[in-house]
Design a protein around this motif. Sequence first.
Motif, mmCIF file in Angstrom:
data_model
loop_
_atom_site.group_PDB
_atom_site.id
_atom_site.type_symbol
_atom_site.label_atom_id
_atom_site.label_comp_id
_atom_site.label_asym_id
_atom_site.label_seq_id
_atom_site.Cartn_x
_atom_site.Cartn_y
_atom_site.Cartn_z
ATOM 1 N N ILE A 1 -1.399 -3.968 1.747
ATOM 2 C CA ILE A 1 -1.068 -3.791 3.139
ATOM 3 C C ILE A 1 0.441 -3.179 3.195
ATOM 4 N N LYS A 2 0.882 -2.419 4.527
ATOM 5 C CA LYS A 2 2.087 -2.285 4.727
ATOM 6 C C LYS A 2 2.985 -3.265 5.686
ATOM 7 N N PRO B 1 -3.225 3.484 6.184
ATOM 8 C CA PRO B 1 -3.371 2.147 5.445
ATOM 9 C C PRO B 1 -4.680 1.757 5.804
ATOM 10 N N PHE B 2 -5.079 0.363 5.270
ATOM 11 C CA PHE B 2 -6.657 0.151 5.197
ATOM 12 C C PHE B 2 -6.749 -0.610 6.593
ATOM 13 N N TRP B 3 -5.742 -0.959 7.310
ATOM 14 C CA TRP B 3 -6.166 -1.712 8.543
ATOM 15 C C TRP B 3 -5.567 -0.834 9.883
ATOM 16 N N ASP B 4 -6.359 -0.484 10.726
ATOM 17 C CA ASP B 4 -5.819 0.263 11.793
ATOM 18 C C ASP B 4 -4.957 -0.705 12.888
ATOM 19 N N ILE B 5 -3.919 -0.871 12.829
ATOM 20 C CA ILE B 5 -3.186 -1.889 13.615
ATOM 21 C C ILE B 5 -2.503 -1.000 14.882
ATOM 22 N N ARG B 6 -3.136 -1.378 16.030
ATOM 23 C CA ARG B 6 -2.811 -0.701 17.261
ATOM 24 C C ARG B 6 -1.836 -1.831 18.096
ATOM 25 N N ASN C 1 0.957 -1.023 -0.130
ATOM 26 C CA ASN C 1 -0.002 0.006 0.074
ATOM 27 C C ASN C 1 0.862 1.195 -0.059
ATOM 28 N N TYR C 2 1.216 1.941 -1.033
ATOM 29 C CA TYR C 2 1.885 2.960 -1.055
ATOM 30 C C TYR C 2 1.441 4.333 -0.553
#
Length: 328
Positions: A192-193, A165-170, A160-161
Motif C-alpha cells: 500500500i501507499k 496503487p492497488f486500491w482506488d481511494i477516493r 507499493n513502489y
Amino acid sequence: MVRTITKALPITEEQCEELWSAVKEALELAFSGDSQLPGGSRFYGFRISTKDLCGVSQATANSRHKQPSSAPRSASDCVSPKDRFGLDARPSVTADMVQRADDPSVFYSENEVMGFLKGDLSSTDAYALPKIPTFSRESQIPVPTRLSMMQSYIRALGYNYFKTPFWDIRKSASLRKLMTMAKEMTLFALPIKCLEATVLGVYLTHNMDVQRIPLSFKSVCEGNVYRHIVLVIRHQSKYGALGLSRRDDLMYKALRYDTLEDLILDYKEAYESNWHRLQKIKLGLPVPHDLSSNDKLPWKHISISLDNGWSLEVSKSLESYLRLIRMM
C-alpha cells in the motif's frame, strides 16, 4: 519475489505442472520489460486456487506493474488477465474459483511454489503473510502498545513502489465505503501507499478510545512537489501517528508528544533531514468511529502555509484548531 494469496488444494503432479504453466503464461503477458524494482529484483504476485482435482486448474494473476483499480472483493469476483489487464491471455484463467486456503505464504522461486502446491514445504522459506491485530474494546493492552502493533502490521504489508496503487481511494467516498475497502486490504495483504495506510489506520483503530485526525503534507525537493499523509492519534494528553512512507522518519510516531505542534515539528525536521522543504500542512477533523457512517471522511479542515517558516501565526492557527477539536 512471488507472493501467493491462497493455497491450492492438493493436486497431482500433472495438474501442478499445468497450473504453474498457466500462471507463468499469464504473468508473462501481464508484465512489461520495465517491471523492475530498484536494485533489479522482479516484484510480482499471483493468487492460486483449484476448483476440483480433475478439472482444469484455475488461477488469477495480479501484476504489480499493471494493477487493477482495486483488488477483487472475493474469490468469486476474480477475473481473467484478459478482463483485468486487457490482455489476450491463453490459456484463459477463469473467474469461478473456490478458495480452500491454508495460511498464505511468500515464495522466492518457482521451485518453492511447486513444492507448496505439492504440499512439501521442507525446502522452502515460506512464511505467513501478516495477520491483522485485533483487540476488544475492553482490552487491557495499553493504547501505545496497541498502536505499535498496528503500525507493525501496516509496515509488514509493504510499501507499493509503483505509481499505480492497488486500491482506488477516493476522498469523496463515504466512511462506510472506505472502511469496506480497508477490510479488503486486510484480506488481500497487498502493498500500500500512504493514503491507503491512513484509511487502514482508521479501520484498525475504530473501536479505540482515541481521536484520529488526518494530517497532510506538501513538500518540495529539487523543484518537484511531493504529497504525504498520516493519521494523527490523540489519546488523553499525548499525540502520535500511524502511517507508511518510504522514509522511516515520515510515518509512525509513538504516542509520546505533549502537543500537536511538537508532533508536526518533528515531521518538519524529518522532512528537512531528507532534503525536503515543507510548504504546507492540512489538518482534518476527528474521524467518526461509526464504520457504517455515510458521511465523508473529514480530510481537511484547515490549511497552514509554511512558506515563511514556523511563525507565530502558525502556532496560533494550531491553537485555534485544537480548541475546536477539544469540544468535539
